[in-house]
Design an enzyme around this catalytic site. Structure first.
Site, PDB file in Angstrom:
ATOM      1  N   GLN A 186       5.317 -17.552 -50.826  1.00 28.96           N
ATOM      2  CA  GLN A 186       6.343 -18.589 -50.906  1.00 28.96           C
ATOM      3  C   GLN A 186       6.611 -19.005 -52.352  1.00 28.96           C
ATOM      4  O   GLN A 186       7.751 -19.321 -52.721  1.00 28.96           O
ATOM      5  CB  GLN A 186       5.965 -19.795 -50.045  1.00 28.96           C
ATOM      6  N   HIS A 257     -15.331  -8.011 -58.848  1.00 26.27           N
ATOM      7  CA  HIS A 257     -13.988  -8.557 -58.634  1.00 26.27           C
ATOM      8  C   HIS A 257     -13.563  -8.494 -57.167  1.00 26.27           C
ATOM      9  O   HIS A 257     -12.983  -9.433 -56.634  1.00 26.27           O
ATOM     10  CB  HIS A 257     -12.963  -7.765 -59.459  1.00 26.27           C
ATOM     11  N   HIS A 323      -9.664   0.189 -67.200  1.00 29.86           N
ATOM     12  CA  HIS A 323     -10.573  -0.043 -68.327  1.00 29.86           C
ATOM     13  C   HIS A 323     -11.408   1.217 -68.553  1.00 29.86           C
ATOM     14  O   HIS A 323     -11.960   1.770 -67.604  1.00 29.86           O
ATOM     15  CB  HIS A 323     -11.525  -1.206 -68.042  1.00 29.86           C
ATOM     16  N   ASP A 356     -11.516  -8.789 -71.609  1.00 25.80           N
ATOM     17  CA  ASP A 356     -11.025  -9.668 -70.544  1.00 25.80           C
ATOM     18  C   ASP A 356     -10.741 -11.074 -71.054  1.00 25.80           C
ATOM     19  O   ASP A 356      -9.790 -11.716 -70.607  1.00 25.80           O
ATOM     20  CB  ASP A 356     -12.074  -9.760 -69.425  1.00 25.80           C
ATOM     21  N   HIS A 415      38.697   7.746 -69.542  1.00 29.85           N
ATOM     22  CA  HIS A 415      37.884   7.570 -70.744  1.00 29.85           C
ATOM     23  C   HIS A 415      38.594   8.209 -71.948  1.00 29.85           C
ATOM     24  O   HIS A 415      38.670   7.614 -73.029  1.00 29.85           O
ATOM     25  CB  HIS A 415      36.520   8.244 -70.565  1.00 29.85           C
TER      26      HIS A 415
END
Length: 436
Positions: A186, A257, A323, A356, A415
């Site tokens: 949202q 992570h 990485h 990081d 053109h």
């Protein structure tokens, strides 16, 4: 972590971006916000975050920003300020300038660089918060000269409308003052289409969960986006000169992570491979996020055996990791061979978290092998370029016939005539008119 030989490991990693149900849910949310504006934002915030807001409560006040400083440690303020200075210094070197080239015949060619006018930054919140992501998104946009930067972040779940004070302090230190407590798909829809409270933006950047990623993909074209990021990745190429404890810690720094994060060691030494394998297990047992990291190394981790460092770099180039750490004797000697990596960390003391949080380069880096063709977020992501063409009469008279030739060979007579009418006006008849 399983040990395999290079030829036994599938170097391709395909990540599905959401189930059919997730994609359909995101499309519904995006359309509801597009059609209903603030009313849909409030409804979905209550549904997903458990927070009931009034329209006036969507925007974070300046008083809340200032109050956040009293809720964090002074050492954090010092750390985030120092990191911001490093990040700003690095990105300032990337700044481009407009240029013009005046040629002898009066032709003026050039490129005009302008910043985007308004950029939206998504910062994850709720169960996890990443103040560093505030800096990595906001500072390149500021260096580019973006005059309006707006941040969205979810309120705390469970009925509380507050926002993590560390995120607010990072935003204040970065110079962001327009912040809204709304998250998920949202929030992305609100940034793209606008509501009565939130004005639309030109580009949306920042990490988020699968619903945020799918929403960014849904609104791409209405606005620009930075990328659709996949799970985090690290690949380490190390030889016997490396410390297994260092390498294991760096692998786990990414594994923690997400369960789908990828942590891969490439090495020419089987003894070193086994030492790292054992060290990962030892350190994993003591890691607070061991359930997440354990699932990552079990399902997406590996130790790949190669015959040499050079072969290892070939494996890395095929992986194109987000990485990449090169921890070998004389790493600079191999730098020229590295073709595909989002960020390259050289030597035993360039641990991935250095990039990081603090060194200066951006930590928003291409994932899923897209480092083959894309780059970390930088100042160029927040500018647009306009080509500049000024043709003198002399230049048009000299080159007009050539331009008409090209136009007529493509069957575009209109053109050609746009040039010819000018040549005729100047008393120089058109040529190559065989397609009329």
């Amino acid at each position: 972590m399983k040990i395999v030989k290079a030829q036994e490991f599938d170097l391709r990693r395909e990540v599905e971006y959401g189930s059919a149900e997730q994609n359909e849910a995101v499309r519904t949310i995006v359309m509801d916000v597009k059609n209903e504006g603030d009313a849909a934002l409030l409804r979905y915030t209550e549904k997903f975050d458990g927070v009931k807001l009034e329209t006036a409560g969507l925007r974070v006040t300046q008083e809340e920003l200032q109050a956040a400083y009293s809720q964090v440690e002074p050492s954090f303020v010092e750390a985030i300020s120092a990191a911001a200075a490093n990040i700003r210094s690095f990105h300032t070197r990337q700044k481009r300038n407009s240029w013009m080239d005046l040629q002898p015949d009066g032709t003026l060619l050039g490129q005009i660089i302008r910043p985007l006018k308004r950029v939206g930054v998504y910062v994850p919140g709720g169960k996890a918060s990443y103040p560093s992501s505030v800096l990595m998104n906001v500072i390149p946009a500021q260096v580019a000269g973006v005059p309006e930067i707006v941040m969205v972040t979810p309120p705390a779940t469970g009925g509380k409308a507050g926002i993590d004070p560390y995120i607010l302090v990072a935003a204040a230190e970065a110079g962001v003052h327009e912040i809204y407590r709304v998250g998920g798909a949202q929030a992305i829809a609100a940034l793209a289409y606008g509501t009565d409270t939130i004005a639309p933006v030109d580009k949306i950047c920042g990490p988020g969960n699968i619903y945020v990623a799918l929403a960014k993909r849904e609104v791409y074209g209405v606005v620009d986006i930075d990328s659709i990021a996949g799970p985090s990745e690290i690949a380490v190429l190390a030889d016997d000169s490396a410390d297994p404890a260092y390498v294991a810690a760096d692998l786990l720094s990414q594994a923690e992570h997400d369960e789908m994060a990828s942590a891969i060691l490439v090495t020419p030494s089987e003894a070193f491979a086994k030492a790292c394998q054992a060290e990962v297990e030892r350190q994993l047992a003591e890691l607070p996020r061991r359930d997440i990291a354990g699932a990552s190394v079990r399902d997406y981790g590996a130790v790949i055996l190669v015959d040499s460092v050079v072969e290892g770099i070939d494996v890395i180039n095929k992986l194109a990791p987000e990485h990449f750490e090169l921890i070998v004797e004389e790493p600079m000697a191999y730098l020229g061979l590295i073709e595909n990596a989002g960020a390259i960390f050289l030597g035993p003391y360039s641990s991935e978290p250095v990039g990081d949080y603090f060194a200066g380069p951006n930590h928003i880096i291409p994932t899923n092998g897209t480092a083959r063709f894309s780059s970390p977020v930088d100042v160029d992501d927040f500018i647009k370029k306009s080509s500049l063409i000024y043709y003198s009469k002399e230049a048009l008279l000299q080159n007009g016939a050539t331009i008409m030739e090209l136009a007529r060979r493509e069957g575009l007579e209109g053109h050609a005539r746009a040039i010819e009418i000018r040549l005729l006006k100047e008393g120089k008849a058109g040529t190559n008119n065989d397609n009329q």
